[in-house]
Scaffold this motif. Structure first.
Motif, mmCIF file in Angstrom:
data_model
loop_
_atom_site.group_PDB
_atom_site.id
_atom_site.type_symbol
_atom_site.label_atom_id
_atom_site.label_comp_id
_atom_site.label_asym_id
_atom_site.label_seq_id
_atom_site.Cartn_x
_atom_site.Cartn_y
_atom_site.Cartn_z
ATOM 1 N N PHE A 82 0.837 -1.192 0.000
ATOM 2 C CA PHE A 82 0.000 0.000 0.000
ATOM 3 C C PHE A 82 0.875 1.247 0.000
ATOM 4 O O PHE A 82 1.995 1.239 0.540
ATOM 5 C CB PHE A 82 -0.916 0.026 1.231
ATOM 6 N N ALA A 83 0.352 2.289 -0.590
ATOM 7 C CA ALA A 83 1.044 3.583 -0.591
ATOM 8 C C ALA A 83 0.151 4.630 0.073
ATOM 9 O O ALA A 83 -1.068 4.639 -0.142
ATOM 10 C CB ALA A 83 1.386 4.013 -2.014
ATOM 11 N N HIS A 84 0.763 5.516 0.893
ATOM 12 C CA HIS A 84 0.052 6.594 1.583
ATOM 13 C C HIS A 84 0.693 7.920 1.165
ATOM 14 O O HIS A 84 1.696 8.358 1.748
ATOM 15 C CB HIS A 84 0.145 6.401 3.093
ATOM 16 N N PRO A 85 0.159 8.563 0.127
ATOM 17 C CA PRO A 85 0.791 9.756 -0.462
ATOM 18 C C PRO A 85 1.102 10.883 0.527
ATOM 19 O O PRO A 85 2.101 11.589 0.362
ATOM 20 C CB PRO A 85 -0.242 10.206 -1.507
ATOM 21 N N HIS A 86 0.302 11.070 1.573
ATOM 22 C CA HIS A 86 0.530 12.163 2.500
ATOM 23 C C HIS A 86 1.763 11.948 3.371
ATOM 24 O O HIS A 86 2.199 12.876 4.078
ATOM 25 C CB HIS A 86 -0.706 12.380 3.384
ATOM 26 N N LEU A 87 2.334 10.740 3.313
ATOM 27 C CA LEU A 87 3.519 10.444 4.115
ATOM 28 C C LEU A 87 4.804 10.426 3.283
ATOM 29 O O LEU A 87 5.879 10.163 3.836
ATOM 30 C CB LEU A 87 3.361 9.093 4.821
ATOM 31 N N TYR A 88 4.690 10.692 1.967
ATOM 32 C CA TYR A 88 5.887 10.659 1.129
ATOM 33 C C TYR A 88 6.903 11.708 1.585
ATOM 34 O O TYR A 88 6.547 12.833 1.918
ATOM 35 C CB TYR A 88 5.551 10.950 -0.342
ATOM 36 N N LYS A 89 8.163 11.329 1.548
ATOM 37 C CA LYS A 89 9.263 12.287 1.731
ATOM 38 C C LYS A 89 10.145 12.329 0.489
ATOM 39 O O LYS A 89 11.159 13.012 0.458
ATOM 40 C CB LYS A 89 10.098 11.903 2.958
ATOM 41 N N GLN A 90 9.738 11.546 -0.523
ATOM 42 C CA GLN A 90 10.399 11.566 -1.818
ATOM 43 C C GLN A 90 9.342 11.804 -2.883
ATOM 44 O O GLN A 90 8.144 11.571 -2.654
ATOM 45 C CB GLN A 90 11.107 10.232 -2.090
ATOM 46 N N LYS A 91 9.772 12.210 -4.041
ATOM 47 C CA LYS A 91 8.834 12.416 -5.134
ATOM 48 C C LYS A 91 8.308 11.070 -5.623
ATOM 49 O O LYS A 91 9.051 10.081 -5.642
ATOM 50 C CB LYS A 91 9.517 13.156 -6.284
ATOM 51 N N PRO A 92 7.049 11.010 -6.036
ATOM 52 C CA PRO A 92 6.486 9.744 -6.540
ATOM 53 C C PRO A 92 7.307 9.136 -7.669
ATOM 54 O O PRO A 92 7.415 7.909 -7.769
ATOM 55 C CB PRO A 92 5.089 10.144 -7.016
ATOM 56 N N GLU A 93 7.887 10.016 -8.506
ATOM 57 C CA GLU A 93 8.707 9.519 -9.608
ATOM 58 C C GLU A 93 9.930 8.774 -9.084
ATOM 59 O O GLU A 93 10.341 7.740 -9.647
ATOM 60 C CB GLU A 93 9.146 10.673 -10.519
#
Length: 605
Positions: A88-99
């Motif tokens: 699963f991915a949780h976008p609000h927790l990213y610390k890196q770019k999705p790319e």
């Protein structure tokens, strides 16, 4: 000291005294409050606090508890659980770019980075990126230490042999619940009994080693072993497929039973499906038709009728009947399959009636018994009942109501050559097992029991005690007659040089789906009992709706039974009873099959 300083000193002393008293008073009140609080905590609320402390200190482990592994009789794994992971991915927790995240995941997931970027960029709090990840790939993703990614462990049922035993095993759904086959009928037996243990942890959340329960190290490692033999199962499926393609058949089944205990070595139906990808299959395939669908067995039932007549005292093994080729029973015509080519046959012994698969001869045999006596014997061997197999959705066999059977003379007549009543392939194997086992009614089954890691028996299901329904002498007489069917009669295509087996062909007209008679379609079959002396196996092949003028039990089904028995000979290392035939250079010829013109209620062999 001046006269004016004394009053000021006295005032200071009094102030000090008052402050001291106040301080002691506050101190006394505080002490009293602490004592009251202590009494309250230690006495009044002690049980609640103790329970709260236990809840904070105790931690319930939820380990991966797999469903029991299923193996064949030799330990070949047919079904097992393995841990898989959903990413699963949780976008609000990213610390890196999705790319950047997609570029790191692409080599592991073997998916294009741009497609992963689209998934990771979704405007949602949580999104599923990938499912059914192996432990190896899950570890690789975990070691990336990417914020915003989450791995959730799940159970996944794997069937390493694909479609080899799908009709027996069934499958489990996304909730890991059995939906067909043994996965459904043996749900409780397949679920392990491991308990989720509770352990103690300290204030920082670390487990306290001395507080780990001793039983936690032990767990249930038993597996469910079947009577099925994967090698024979594979041989039967391959041979069945070949014959179905050759004759354009609708469906087919092969069943092999060990008559020592009723264990099935093979249960194959075609077409089938891959339980690993059950969601792609036609839902009709989830039903094992060899257990749940009824059909009229035709001439394969004739040996059982002969045994009934001998046991009832209606005939002797050497009784002779005149075969007129055709006759009329209650206004209904009954004829042999080859009547238009051969006409009246003349005197035939019981063995010759089976060899020629004579319908008229079988009618004469059954007519020697009162219909009520015959009907009672049909009930005694299990007609109208189920076999008791440990697979789901078994349908009981059907026979006409007793009143109708006794009132209309055509009913016993048609039953004499295996029509007018219905059973499943498994039930026919059970009834043929009466002849092969020395007269006992066995319970067909596919479960051998639970075994531990050392291969030792841990549990074995209790089966009904085999019931003696006919004498061993009568059973062997009929098997000897069936041996002549293979050596000299319609069963020649099943003949194996060096070995003797009993057999019987069957080519029955199919009942009309709309009711009221028979359709122009047929169902072909062949049953073999091997060896003919001291039998051990019953082998049945049933092919539904084969196409062609040469589609008979002898041409379509008998070669399948022959192939399966040959594989049993190799697998079990069974020596030939007539070794001189194995080394002989003389070819064994197969008699050509005549083209029948069946009359009403006149099935071919």
């Amino acid at each position: 000291m001046t006269p004016h300083s004394f009053p000021r000193d006295l005032a200071t002393i009094n102030l000090f005294k008052r402050r001291t008293v106040l301080i002691w008073l506050v101190f006394a009140l505080a002490t009293l409050s602490l004592i009251v609080r202590l009494v309250y905590l230690q006495v009044m609320t002690a049980p609640d606090l103790l329970e709260k402390a236990r809840r904070q200190q105790m931690f319930t482990l939820r380990p991966f508890i797999p469903r029991r592994t299923i193996t064949d009789r030799k330990g070949v794994v047919l079904a097992l659980d393995r841990p898989v992971y959903t990413l699963f991915a949780h976008p609000h927790l990213y610390k890196q770019k999705p790319e950047e995240i997609a570029a790191k995941l692409a080599p592991i997931l073997k998916r294009p980075a741009d497609k992963l970027t689209e998934v990771l960029n979704r405007d949602t709090t949580s999104t599923q990126v990938e499912y059914w990840l192996s432990e190896e790939n899950a570890d690789r993703i975990y070691n990336l230490r990417i914020d915003g990614l989450d791995l959730v462990q799940q159970r996944h049922r794997l069937y390493p042999q694909q479609d080899l035993a799908a009709e027996i095993l069934g499958y489990v759904n996304v909730d890991h619940r059995g939906q067909a086959g043994l996965e459904l009928s043996q749900e409780k037996l397949l679920e392990r009994i491991d308990q989720t243990p509770s352990v103690t942890q300290d204030g920082s959340g670390k487990l306290i080693p001395t507080r780990i329960p001793a039983g936690m190290i032990q767990s249930d490692r038993t597996s469910l072993q079947l009577t099925i033999d994967s090698r024979i199962q594979r041989t039967a499926r391959q041979s069945l497929k070949q014959q179905m393609v050759k004759y354009g058949a609708k469906r087919g089944a092969v069943v092999v039973m060990d008559v020592r205990d009723g264990g099935l070595l093979t249960l194959v139906t075609e077409p089938t499906y891959d339980p690993n990808r059950y969601y792609e299959a036609d839902v009709k395939l989830f039903k094992n038709w060899a257990v749940s669908d009824l059909y009229e067995p035709g001439s394969t039932f004739k040996p059982i009728n002969v045994a009934i007549a001998i046991e009832a005292g209606a005939i002797e093994a050497d009784t002779v009947f005149n075969d007129e080729g055709a006759l009329t029973i209650g206004g209904w015509p009954v004829a042999n399959f080859d009547y238009e080519q051969v006409g009246a046959v003349g005197p035939l012994s019981i063995s010759q009636i089976l060899e020629r698969s004579s319908n008229v001869g079988m009618v004469h045999i059954v007519q020697r018994m009162k219909p009520s006596v015959y009907y009672g014997w049909l009930e005694r061997i299990g007609m109208g009942d189920i076999s008791g197999i440990d697979l789901p959705s078994e349908t009981p066999s059907t026979v006409k109501p007793q009143e109708q059977f006794l009132e209309y003379v055509i009913e016993p007549a048609t039953a004499s050559f295996g029509q007018g009543f219905s059973l499943t392939p498994v039930q026919l194997v059970q009834m043929q097992g009466i002849l092969a086992s020395g007269g006992k009614l066995l319970t067909p089954h596919v479960i051998k029991g639970l075994i531990n890691e050392e291969g030792e028996e841990y549990y074995q299901p209790k089966l009904p005690t085999p019931r003696q329904v006919i004498s061993a002498a009568t059973a062997q007489r009929v098997v000897d007659m069936m041996s002549n069917v293979v050596e000299k009669g319609t069963g020649k295509p099943a003949k194996i040089p060096g070995y003797r087996l009993g057999g019987k062909t069957g080519t029955a007209q199919k009942a009309s789906e709309t009711g009221g008679g028979y359709a122009n379609k047929k169902i072909t079959s062949f049953v073999g009992i091997f060896p003919a002396k001291e039998p051990r196996y019953v082998v049945l092949a049933v092919i539904d709706e084969p196409v062609g003028d040469d589609a008979f039990g002898s041409t379509v089904a008998a070669p399948i039974v022959k192939t399966v028995i040959e594989d049993i000979i190799v697998t079990e290392g069974i020596p030939p009873s007539h070794p001189e035939e194995v080394t002989s250079k003389i070819p064994i010829l197969t008699a050509p099959q005549p083209t029948p013109t069946p009359a009403t209620n006149s099935p071919t062999p």
